[in-house]
Design a protein around this motif. Structure first.
Motif, PDB file in Angstrom:
ATOM      1  N   THR A 248       0.945  -1.394  -0.113  1.00 59.87           N
ATOM      2  CA  THR A 248       0.007   0.036  -0.082  1.00 59.87           C
ATOM      3  C   THR A 248       0.677   1.227   0.073  1.00 59.87           C
ATOM      4  OG1 THR A 248      -1.649  -1.142   1.250  1.00 59.87           O
ATOM      5  CG2 THR A 248      -2.051   1.271   1.264  1.00 59.87           C
ATOM      6  N   GLN A 249       1.993   1.149   0.554  1.00 58.23           N
ATOM      7  CA  GLN A 249       2.900   2.310   0.720  1.00 58.23           C
ATOM      8  C   GLN A 249       3.403   2.816  -0.651  1.00 58.23           C
ATOM      9  OE1 GLN A 249       4.076   4.341   3.680  1.00 58.23           O
ATOM     10  NE2 GLN A 249       4.576   5.577   1.926  1.00 58.23           N
ATOM     11  N   LYS A 250       3.665   1.589  -1.485  1.00 58.25           N
ATOM     12  CA  LYS A 250       4.180   1.824  -2.879  1.00 58.25           C
ATOM     13  C   LYS A 250       2.865   2.512  -3.592  1.00 58.25           C
ATOM     14  CE  LYS A 250       7.377  -2.010  -3.214  1.00 58.25           C
ATOM     15  NZ  LYS A 250       7.737  -3.350  -3.921  1.00 58.25           N
ATOM     16  N   LYS A 251       1.733   2.246  -3.489  1.00 60.34           N
ATOM     17  CA  LYS A 251       0.604   2.805  -4.144  1.00 60.34           C
ATOM     18  C   LYS A 251       0.381   4.421  -3.637  1.00 60.34           C
ATOM     19  CE  LYS A 251      -3.116   2.389  -6.766  1.00 60.34           C
ATOM     20  NZ  LYS A 251      -3.255   2.272  -8.151  1.00 60.34           N
ATOM     21  N   VAL A 252       0.607   4.587  -2.282  1.00 61.63           N
ATOM     22  CA  VAL A 252       0.471   5.912  -1.993  1.00 61.63           C
ATOM     23  C   VAL A 252       1.658   6.636  -2.526  1.00 61.63           C
ATOM     24  CG1 VAL A 252       0.723   7.344   0.263  1.00 61.63           C
ATOM     25  CG2 VAL A 252      -0.608   5.296   0.114  1.00 61.63           C
ATOM     26  N   ASP A 253       2.800   6.131  -2.497  1.00 61.36           N
ATOM     27  CA  ASP A 253       4.062   6.983  -3.177  1.00 61.36           C
ATOM     28  C   ASP A 253       3.746   7.194  -4.660  1.00 61.36           C
ATOM     29  OD1 ASP A 253       5.410   6.866  -0.584  1.00 61.36           O
ATOM     30  OD2 ASP A 253       6.612   5.030  -0.985  1.00 61.36           O
ATOM     31  N   SER A 254       3.236   6.213  -5.255  1.00 63.35           N
ATOM     32  CA  SER A 254       2.695   6.336  -6.718  1.00 63.35           C
ATOM     33  C   SER A 254       1.943   7.696  -6.747  1.00 63.35           C
ATOM     34  CB  SER A 254       2.514   5.350  -7.358  1.00 63.35           C
ATOM     35  OG  SER A 254       2.184   5.176  -8.738  1.00 63.35           O
TER      36      SER A 254
ATOM     37  N   ASN B 199       1.151   9.876  -4.960  1.00 65.05           N
ATOM     38  CA  ASN B 199       1.634  11.143  -4.348  1.00 65.05           C
ATOM     39  C   ASN B 199       2.559  11.856  -5.630  1.00 65.05           C
ATOM     40  OD1 ASN B 199       0.976  12.097  -1.991  1.00 65.05           O
ATOM     41  ND2 ASN B 199       1.994  10.618  -0.784  1.00 65.05           N
ATOM     42  N   THR B 200       3.283  10.913  -6.151  1.00 63.04           N
ATOM     43  CA  THR B 200       4.074  11.521  -7.300  1.00 63.04           C
ATOM     44  C   THR B 200       3.270  12.178  -8.347  1.00 63.04           C
ATOM     45  OG1 THR B 200       5.786   9.658  -6.797  1.00 63.04           O
ATOM     46  CG2 THR B 200       5.790  10.965  -9.170  1.00 63.04           C
ATOM     47  N   ILE B 201       1.965  11.543  -8.738  1.00 59.44           N
ATOM     48  CA  ILE B 201       1.193  12.031  -9.512  1.00 59.44           C
ATOM     49  C   ILE B 201       0.364  13.179  -9.074  1.00 59.44           C
ATOM     50  CG2 ILE B 201      -0.958  11.758 -10.876  1.00 59.44           C
ATOM     51  CD1 ILE B 201      -0.275   8.528 -10.862  1.00 59.44           C
ATOM     52  N   TYR B 202       0.162  13.298  -7.916  1.00 59.16           N
ATOM     53  CA  TYR B 202      -0.601  14.394  -7.357  1.00 59.16           C
ATOM     54  C   TYR B 202       0.217  15.872  -7.070  1.00 59.16           C
ATOM     55  CZ  TYR B 202      -4.522  16.482  -4.894  1.00 59.16           C
ATOM     56  OH  TYR B 202      -5.508  17.408  -4.499  1.00 59.16           O
ATOM     57  N   ALA B 203       1.345  15.266  -6.421  1.00 58.44           N
ATOM     58  CA  ALA B 203       2.497  16.132  -6.124  1.00 58.44           C
ATOM     59  C   ALA B 203       1.802  17.501  -5.463  1.00 58.44           C
ATOM     60  CB  ALA B 203       3.209  16.571  -7.390  1.00 58.44           C
ATOM     61  N   LYS B 204       1.223  17.323  -4.347  1.00 59.32           N
ATOM     62  CA  LYS B 204       0.468  18.210  -3.759  1.00 59.32           C
ATOM     63  C   LYS B 204       1.198  19.474  -3.341  1.00 59.32           C
ATOM     64  CE  LYS B 204       0.165  16.358   0.814  1.00 59.32           C
ATOM     65  NZ  LYS B 204      -0.906  15.745   1.718  1.00 59.32           N
TER      66      LYS B 204
END
Length: 370
Positions: free
Chosen positions: A207-213, A215-220
């Motif tokens: 799940t951490q990998k999914k969240v990191d991915s 976050n990269t897309i979202y780049a808030k």
């Protein structure tokens, strides 16, 4: 996710004088949505307060203010200030959620369910969540992940992992269908917390990998920084343009004043020169007369105005012209003094000459001198 484009269109509306209060209210509300999407809640509240100021100047004021209170309740809820969120919700609920859309009503009900969840009233919380979900399906299905993630939390606390997985699937389905990255991130961040609380390290890593991915897309963080930089540039650009217009106006005013002063100076000089010209003309006429009298000592008028019976035949206006001529005034000066045109003066002089049997002005001046 075109946050900068959104702000670039909306922010100038707030700076412009061509838009009315209702339009500026709409722009401020939409800007609050933009900043809320990147989790910049401080700026979200700032634009909501700005929207409140514009709402006070509109006809549908009560409707707008109710919408602002609902949005503020959402912000306080997201920032875990549950007391403020609950107070605002209670006020809106007391009015029967008047002026509140079905979408916002469903969200406020969902927040009330979460407060029941925090009080460990799980059964009541589930019933409230289901009520909110039914209303969201009718109004805005794209926001269903908000309530479904709350149900994931609830089922984790109730140790109902089967229902948790079902809520997870539904949440990701609606996030995919509506292409809202924020809800994907929200769903998996909550799932990450659930696995952490259960010490489920296998699912935690995945799940951490999914969240990191995501976050990269979202780049808030990048989005927030970019928005603020753009906002400053737009505001500075507006100020620069305003200053430029002020400088242009000031320069135009200075040029206009200089032109007016130049014209006034030219007119003043012309008046002085004209006056001198009249004086010179008068002196020239006087000199000619003196010369004429000196060289024609025996020249006497056949008749003088005093000896003429015709003098009594002159009109009042002709007598006025006659006296002006006797004082040595030019036709223009006579016209100015008597408030008549030069052509009228010439007409009177012609008639005077005929009545007094005078040939010209020189002859007239000789008779007057004698």
């Amino acid at each position: 996710m075109k946050y900068n484009e959104s702000q670039a269109l909306l922010l100038p509306v707030l700076q412009s004088k061509t838009f009315n209060a209702s339009e500026k209210y709409q722009a401020a509300i939409l800007l609050s949505y933009t900043y809320k999407r990147v989790f910049d809640y401080q700026s979200t509240l700032k634009f909501l307060e700005m929207a409140r100021k514009f709402a006070q100047e509109t006809t549908p004021k009560d409707q707008y203010l109710a919408s602002i209170e609902a949005e503020e309740a959402f912000v306080y809820f997201d920032t875990h200030d549950y007391d403020k969120a609950d107070q605002l919700t209670a006020l809106l609920e007391k009015s029967g959620f008047k002026h509140i859309s079905l979408e916002n009503k469903s969200k406020l009900i969902m927040q009330r369910g979460y407060l029941l969840f925090l009080d460990k009233k799980y059964v009541e919380a589930e019933a409230i969540y289901d009520q909110a979900i039914q209303q969201m399906k009718l109004s805005t299905p794209c926001h269903l992940p908000m309530a479904l993630v709350k149900k994931m939390q609830l089922y984790n606390a109730m140790n109902r992992l089967d229902l948790l997985q079902d809520a997870l699937k539904q949440s990701t389905f609606y996030a995919d269908s509506c292409h809202i990255i924020k809800y994907h991130l929200y769903t998996y961040e909550e799932l990450l917390h659930i696995y952490e609380s259960r010490n489920d390290f296998i699912h935690l890593a995945e799940t951490q990998k999914k969240v990191d991915s995501l976050n990269t897309i979202y780049a808030k963080e990048v989005n927030i920084s970019s928005l603020h930089n753009q906002k400053e540039n737009i505001l500075l650009g507006e100020k620069d343009e305003q200053l430029k217009q002020e400088h242009t106006s000031r320069g135009f005013l200075i040029i206009t004043l200089v032109c007016i002063l130049a014209i006034a100076l030219v007119l003043f000089i012309w008046l002085i020169l004209y006056k001198r010209k009249v004086e010179v003309e008068f002196l020239r006429m006087k000199a000619e007369l003196e010369y004429y009298l000196a060289t024609n000592k025996e020249a006497t008028p056949t008749k003088t105005p005093a000896e003429k019976k015709e003098l009594s035949n002159l009109s009042e206006r002709q007598l006025e012209v006659l006296n002006c001529m006797a004082s040595g005034m030019s036709n223009k000066q006579i016209a100015n003094k008597l408030f008549i045109s030069e052509n009228t003066v010439k007409y009177h002089i012609k008639n005077i000459y005929q009545l007094l049997e005078i040939n010209d002005r020189k002859d007239f001046l000789v008779n007057i001198r004698k």
